[in-house]
Motif scaffolding. Structure first.
Motif, short mmCIF file in Angstrom:
data_model
loop_
_atom_site.label_atom_id
_atom_site.label_comp_id
_atom_site.label_asym_id
_atom_site.label_seq_id
_atom_site.Cartn_x
_atom_site.Cartn_y
_atom_site.Cartn_z
N ALA A 286 -30.92 8.67 6.23
CA ALA A 286 -29.63 8.19 5.72
C ALA A 286 -28.49 8.68 6.60
CB ALA A 286 -29.43 8.67 4.29
N ASP A 287 -28.62 9.88 7.16
CA ASP A 287 -27.57 10.41 8.03
C ASP A 287 -27.39 9.55 9.28
OD1 ASP A 287 -25.68 12.63 8.70
OD2 ASP A 287 -27.05 12.88 10.40
N GLU A 288 -28.51 9.06 9.85
CA GLU A 288 -28.43 8.18 11.02
C GLU A 288 -27.79 6.85 10.66
OE1 GLU A 288 -32.45 10.16 12.99
OE2 GLU A 288 -32.45 8.04 12.38
N VAL A 289 -28.08 6.37 9.46
CA VAL A 289 -27.42 5.14 8.98
C VAL A 289 -25.92 5.37 8.89
CG1 VAL A 289 -27.18 3.53 7.05
CG2 VAL A 289 -29.45 4.34 7.72
N SER A 290 -25.53 6.52 8.34
CA SER A 290 -24.11 6.85 8.18
C SER A 290 -23.40 6.90 9.54
CB SER A 290 -23.98 8.19 7.47
OG SER A 290 -22.62 8.58 7.39
N LYS A 291 -24.01 7.56 10.50
CA LYS A 291 -23.41 7.66 11.84
C LYS A 291 -23.23 6.28 12.46
CE LYS A 291 -25.31 12.23 13.02
NZ LYS A 291 -24.05 12.95 13.18
N THR A 292 -24.23 5.41 12.27
CA THR A 292 -24.17 4.06 12.85
C THR A 292 -23.07 3.23 12.18
OG1 THR A 292 -26.55 4.16 13.30
CG2 THR A 292 -25.51 2.00 13.37
N ILE A 293 -22.97 3.33 10.86
CA ILE A 293 -21.93 2.61 10.14
C ILE A 293 -20.54 3.08 10.56
CG2 ILE A 293 -20.88 2.29 7.86
CD1 ILE A 293 -23.70 2.12 6.70
N ASN A 294 -20.37 4.37 10.68
CA ASN A 294 -19.06 4.91 11.11
C ASN A 294 -18.69 4.39 12.50
OD1 ASN A 294 -18.48 6.39 8.81
ND2 ASN A 294 -19.58 8.20 9.53
N PHE A 295 -19.67 4.33 13.40
CA PHE A 295 -19.41 3.81 14.74
C PHE A 295 -18.99 2.34 14.67
CE2 PHE A 295 -20.57 1.70 18.67
CZ PHE A 295 -20.15 2.59 19.66
N ALA A 296 -19.73 1.56 13.88
CA ALA A 296 -19.41 0.13 13.75
C ALA A 296 -18.01 -0.07 13.17
CB ALA A 296 -20.46 -0.54 12.86
N ARG A 297 -17.68 0.71 12.15
CA ARG A 297 -16.35 0.57 11.52
C ARG A 297 -15.24 0.95 12.50
NH1 ARG A 297 -16.87 4.19 8.12
NH2 ARG A 297 -15.42 5.73 9.01
N ASN A 298 -15.43 2.04 13.20
CA ASN A 298 -14.39 2.52 14.12
C ASN A 298 -14.16 1.57 15.30
OD1 ASN A 298 -13.99 4.81 12.57
ND2 ASN A 298 -15.46 6.04 13.73
N HIS A 299 -15.22 0.79 15.65
CA HIS A 299 -15.09 -0.13 16.79
C HIS A 299 -15.00 -1.60 16.34
CE1 HIS A 299 -16.64 3.53 18.75
NE2 HIS A 299 -16.09 3.05 19.85
N HIS A 300 -14.84 -1.81 15.03
CA HIS A 300 -14.67 -3.16 14.48
C HIS A 300 -15.84 -4.07 14.87
CE1 HIS A 300 -10.61 -1.90 13.51
NE2 HIS A 300 -10.46 -1.52 14.76
N ILE A 301 -17.04 -3.57 14.66
CA ILE A 301 -18.26 -4.32 14.98
C ILE A 301 -19.01 -4.63 13.68
CG2 ILE A 301 -20.49 -4.22 16.18
CD1 ILE A 301 -19.16 -2.19 18.10
N GLU A 302 -19.45 -5.85 13.54
CA GLU A 302 -20.23 -6.24 12.37
C GLU A 302 -21.57 -5.49 12.37
OE1 GLU A 302 -21.37 -10.44 10.33
OE2 GLU A 302 -22.24 -10.13 12.32
N PHE A 303 -22.05 -5.13 11.18
CA PHE A 303 -23.38 -4.54 11.08
C PHE A 303 -24.11 -5.12 9.87
CE2 PHE A 303 -20.84 -1.74 8.40
CZ PHE A 303 -21.68 -1.51 7.31
#
Length: 372
Positions: free
Chosen positions: A55-72
């Motif tokens: 779940a922590d890796e999912v969280s890191k990936t989501i935060n990256f996507a949100r900060n760079h305005h990328i769909e996930f």
């Protein structure tokens, strides 16, 4: 939304350094394998695929996507035919490496990671004489079939799949990781049970298990079309009886090497063979062309609706509602139309049209607003 290029993919890779997550992107050796889905209609050119393990890796990936305005999007077993687990230019968070299943016989609960299939669950619970209400096709993913409501062969006795969910771990769009249940974050727990894909990435689910130490009655039979009227008659009787231990699917398929579309019947009964054969006597008295029924394991029962080997190319799953009693004339008209399509489109030979009948009293006994 921003299209993720290789430079951003490499930046994400650096962000995930020190974790067990694996990332692929255009040009990577595993990229084309990673974007594959059960249906080719759902294979899109993703900017990156992140194969997560926590779940922590999912969280890191989501935060990256949100900060760079990328769909996930999140992808579990990849059986969606609506493209909900695919993205063009965005990030696919793939849970396929998260398939652990932990059974607690004492509490009769089963903890399942979000990338597991029902095959994984059925094998693990069988070792303890237990079973979970799961999908009737065991090659499908646990997460998707649960969060949409879901039903299985044990629904008559124990309700929908989602009715047996007691806890879940959800990663929200802001990256926070929450354990939700009837005791924690009740509103979110209510929401994910029926509309879960819309509220976060579910990385773990805990189910209530039920005793099932014995074999069940089941099998797949094929009949010639002249038996359709009698099968429809039984289907209407089935609906009227509402035996909670039973299940009955019937429909149309052209099993190889048979050229004409046949009437298929998938039978289930959680009980001794004497009661099962008495219940299905009107069907078992009809001469079938192919198939057999017997006492089999619950795991084997859930193999019967799998399409194996999986045919290549495009696939689609859809459904509609039909009310009982079923009209025999209408059933014949549907068979005629379906058979015509099979004859005109040989590439659709693996297609199946099924009427799925399960006792619904247990499901109907729960308040409508108990889940979303």
């Amino acid at each position: 939304m921003r299209f993720m290029d290789v430079s951003l993919a490499l930046e994400l890779q650096r962000e995930l350094k020190g974790t067990r997550a694996e990332i692929s992107y255009v040009g990577s050796e595993s990229y084309h394998e990673d974007i594959k889905s059960w249906s080719e209609t759902c294979e899109k050119e993703a900017g990156a695929i992140v194969n997560v393990t926590s779940a922590d890796e999912v969280s890191k990936t989501i935060n990256f996507a949100r900060n760079h305005h990328i769909e996930f999007v999140a992808k579990a077993a990849g059986h969606s035919t609506s493209s909900e687990s695919a993205t063009r230019g965005g990030i696919v968070i793939s849970l396929h490496r998260m398939r652990d299943v932990i059974v607690d016989p004492a509490s009769k609960t089963v903890r399942v990671q979000g990338g597991a299939t029902w095959e994984d669950v059925n094998k693990a619970t069988a070792e303890h004489g237990l079973a979970v209400v799961g999908a009737t096709a065991s090659h499908t993913g646990v997460g998707g079939s649960t969060l949409g409501g879901g039903f299985g062969w044990l629904t008559g006795q124990y309700g929908l799949i989602v009715d047996n969910l007691v806890e879940a771990t959800v990663v929200l769009a802001d990256g926070s990781i929450l354990a939700v249940s009837e005791h924690w974050h009740k509103d979110l727990f209510w929401a994910i049970r029926g509309a879960g894909q819309a509220f976060g990435v579910v990385t773990e689910l805990v189910f209530r298990a039920h005793d099932l130490p014995h074999k069940v009655f089941g099998g797949l039979l094929y009949y010639s079309t002249d038996k359709l009227a009698q099968i429809v008659k039984f289907a209407n009787q089935f609906h009227a009886q509402q035996d909670e231990r039973s299940g009955f699917f019937f429909g149309f398929q052209a099993p190889s090497p048979v050229e004409e579309t046949m009437v298929m019947a998938l039978l289930f009964y959680n009980g001794p063979i004497e009661k099962a054969t008495a219940f299905f006597a009107p069907l078992l008295s009809l001469p079938s062309t192919l198939g057999k029924v017997d006492m089999i394991s619950y795991t084997e029962m859930n193999h019967l609706a799998n399409i194996d080997p999986t045919p290549a190319s495009r696939k689609w799953i859809g459904g509609t509602e039909i009310h009982s009693p079923l009209d025999t004339k209408l059933a014949h008209e549907i068979w005629t139309e379906f058979n015509q399509v099979m004859l005109e489109s040989p590439g659709m030979g693996n297609s199946v049209l099924v009427f799925e009948l399960l006792p619904y009293a247990k499901v109907a006994s729960l308040p409508v607003d108990a889940t979303s």
